[in-house]
Design an enzyme around this catalytic site. Structure first.
Site, PDB file in Angstrom:
ATOM      1  N   SER A 127      -1.614   2.983   1.682  1.00 52.52           N
ATOM      2  CA  SER A 127      -1.533   1.526   1.778  1.00 52.52           C
ATOM      3  C   SER A 127      -2.501   1.053   2.859  1.00 52.52           C
ATOM      4  CB  SER A 127      -0.091   1.091   2.044  1.00 52.52           C
ATOM      5  OG  SER A 127       0.091  -0.273   1.806  1.00 52.52           O
TER       6      SER A 127
ATOM      7  N   HIS B 267       4.066   1.420  -5.817  1.00 51.64           N
ATOM      8  CA  HIS B 267       3.637   1.609  -4.430  1.00 51.64           C
ATOM      9  C   HIS B 267       4.571   2.540  -3.652  1.00 51.64           C
ATOM     10  CE1 HIS B 267       0.768   0.318  -1.428  1.00 51.64           C
ATOM     11  NE2 HIS B 267       1.724   0.016  -0.567  1.00 51.64           N
TER      12      HIS B 267
END
Length: 663
Positions: A523, A636
């Site tokens: 990320s 994610h």
């Protein structure tokens, strides 16, 4: 005696996670969730266990190839409510405290979640999703294999997708009640809004909730706290539509409502504070305005998932409360008073990841994890700090495993700021030997590496790597100025902080092989990995995970891009595109020489896979050393709660890349 070994990625299948704990009203028993992986199906299985605080082995109360979560004791101690997928969708069930079969309580068409008991144990507040034409009484009669007709998706809202659920439909999360005895359902909210439940008033006539009921919720991005009267469904707003508030609890005497939140002074980098609403005088005040800490658990890990911050837990006398806070890589339990005094009850070098308090007797059950301990439940006397271990979930398996401890380090950034982190030596470390070393960068960036178990780190140390992980500016745990310092400066001083960590490892750790340094992160950590290899050739190998490479495209493809880009990078696609491009690693792709492995989930809507695709094609076009691994169906959260097989595949790809290029 059996020879110990280091841990491997596949050992994830053997480890159990314990959490979501809830103490019985008399404080004598505790219910919790144990989650493990079905090794044949590669699926998670969660069950409810109940134990006695005086000791003895906890007993498993639910069974089957299902996810049973969110156990909550009724205030009279007669029942445990929980959420289960056993009917095909999440629904609320009841277990008698005396044992026996579970009874299904809800059968809502779109499932039911978040059960909250009324104080008289007669009614449960919960949430369910409803489309505009649906009623709370619509039942779930859809068969598991029933397929929906193929229809085009019409999009009119700027927020039309979410990393957690995918593409959004016209359903909204609403609040409802169910009477435990009569099974009567009552819908409390309606309209084109999502509602998050808070708590019951002590007299049972009102509930609190949080929601964004403004005219343009996609743009205002606030969360207000409301009181709703059950009799006439009228609402009263307690906050001012200028911030993000939630995790609401009502004092037992009914005089105060506590909540956690902030007024977005620093947008997404604002510290969460404790607020108290005086019900009689209708006044809201911040109790921790002058305390430079983050309220709640913001520790980053890759093992525990599903645990939520417990919020403010009132004592029986309504004069004080307990809560969790994050500070310098640790999470701890604090006691606070309504006058604003704060005292530590449990603050050690560890991660408190779940908490339930016996407010009358000032005792609690906490989940504790450390770098060498995946996590177990403990009984703590909050007055004395005395700890007693209740569960030993992984002791048998770990008896033959050697884990690496994390040693704290502190060093200076180029501008003199103190940066805190840890170093983990390789398993079976030998003095005088040089080891390849991997620098890890966390996501967020407003999160915190902590004294907690990290499976990825242990897999790497077991393979013979030293691991260095730090909290550069932008991280939580070090005050408001520190967490805000990264905004508008992505790839600036935060980059220098990370490079200072590499320099510290080279100059102060005599076992680090300077010629074999690697870097990885996910990320924001993936952004930083991309940025670093575009600005230096110090690292011999790199792995970028669920990363950001191009802020220009991120603006329109991420579920949060249209506001996150302005909040964090301080650029806008329409008015300041050059600012976004300036901070994009893709701009510097011509400089990348470091062999770069690119890992990304195909259903990642937070940092969509096109970010990885652009980077990969740009590198391959230049014939640079790179490889692209796509994880089907993964969002994610791949590294934390993703498909178990894919989580293991991911770890092995990381390890194998470093083996290939670092040795």
């Amino acid at each position: 005696m059996t020879q110990k070994r280091g841990i491997v990625a596949e050992d994830l299948m053997e480890l159990k996670s314990v959490g979501e704990v809830d103490l019985s009203p008399d404080g004598s028993k505790y219910a919790f969730v144990e989650t493990k992986i079905d090794k044949d199906k590669h699926e998670y299985v969660s069950h409810i266990f109940v134990g006695h605080v005086i000791g003895g082995e906890p007993v498993q109360w639910t069974y089957g190839d299902v996810r049973d979560t969110s156990p909550k004791w009724s205030p009279d101690g007669k029942y445990i409510s929980f959420v289960s997928t056993r009917s095909g969708k999440s629904q609320i069930y009841l277990l008698s405290a005396e044992g026996g079969e579970a009874r299904q309580l809800t059968n809502c068409k779109n499932g039911a979640r978040n059960p909250i008991w009324s104080h008289d144990s007669s009614t449960i507040l919960f949430t369910t999703s409803l489309a505009p034409n649906q009623q709370i009484t619509d039942i779930n009669n859809q068969k598991k294999d029933e397929k929906k007709a193929l229809e085009p998706m019409v999009v009119e809202r700027i927020r039309y997708k979410s990393d957690s659920v995918g593409f959004l439909d016209d359903k909204r999360q609403h609040l409802a009640l169910i009477n435990v005895k009569t099974m009567q359902l009552t819908q409390l909210t309606e309209g084109d809004f999502d509602y998050t439940p808070g708590c019951w008033s002590p007299d049972g006539t009102q509930i609190t909730f949080s929601a964004d009921l403004t005219d343009e919720p996609d743009f205002n991005l606030v969360s207000d706290v409301y009181i709703l009267s059950i009799a006439d469904k009228s609402v009263n707003k307690l906050t001012n539509s200028n911030g993000v508030f939630g995790e609401v609890t009502w004092s037992p005497d009914g005089t105060f409502i506590a909540m956690i939140g902030h007024e977005k002074e620093y947008d997404s980098a604002t510290l969460s504070k404790i607020w108290i609403y005086d019900v009689l005088n209708k006044e809201l005040r911040c109790l921790t305005a002058n305390w430079d800490v983050q309220i709640g658990d913001v520790a980053i890990g890759d093992f525990h998932s599903g645990n939520s911050n417990p919020g403010i837990i009132w004592t029986d006398d309504s004069k004080g409360f307990y809560f969790v806070m994050s500070d310098h890589g640790n999470t701890g339990v604090y006691y606070g008073s309504i006058e604003g005094e704060m005292y530590p009850s449990l603050l050690e070098n560890q991660h408190i990841y779940t908490l339930s308090v016996d407010s009358k007797n000032h005792k609690a059950v906490v989940g504790i994890s450390t770098p060498t301990h995946p996590g177990d439940l403990y009984l703590i006397d909050l007055s004395t700090g005395e700890l007693k271990q209740l569960t030993y979930s992984n002791d048998h398996f770990l008896a033959n495993i050697e884990l690496s401890s994390a040693e704290p380090i502190t060093f200076k950034a180029p501008d003199g700021w103190d940066i805190h982190g840890w170093v983990m030596k390789p398993v079976f470390f030998e003095e005088g030997k040089l080891y390849p070393t991997i620098l890890e960068v966390h996501g967020g960036p407003h999160a915190m590496y902590a004294n907690t178990y990290f499976h990825e780190f242990q897999v790497l140390t077991a393979k013979g790597y030293a691991v260095v992980f730090t909290n550069p500016r932008g991280s939580h745990g070090y005050g408001q100025e520190f967490v805000d310092a990264v905004r508008g400066d992505y790839g600036g001083r935060d980059y220098l902080d990370v490079m200072a960590a590499a320099e510290y490892a080279e100059t102060h750790l005599n076992f680090v092989d300077k010629s074999r340094l690697g870097i990885t992160g996910g990320s924001y950590g993936g952004f930083m990995t991309n940025w670093i290899v575009g600005h230096t050739n110090k690292f011999k190998a790199a792995v970028t995970q669920r990363s950001i490479s191009n802020w220009l495209s991120f603006y329109g493809v991420s579920d949060i891009g249209y506001f996150f880009s302005g909040w964090e990078v301080k650029g806008d696609l329409v008015t300041d595109a050059e600012k976004l491009w300036k901070h994009s690693p893709l701009r510097y792709v011509e400089n990348i020489e470091t062999p770069l492995l690119i890992l990304h989930g195909e259903k990642d809507y937070r940092c969509p896979i096109e970010q990885a695709e652009q980077l990969f094609i740009a590198l391959k076009k230049q014939k640079k050393p790179t490889k692209f691994v796509r994880f089907p169906g993964a969002n994610h959260e791949l590294s934390r709660s993703g498909n178990p097989k894919l989580r293991i595949d991911r770890l092995n790809h990381i390890k194998d890349w470093f083996v290939e290029y670092l040795g």
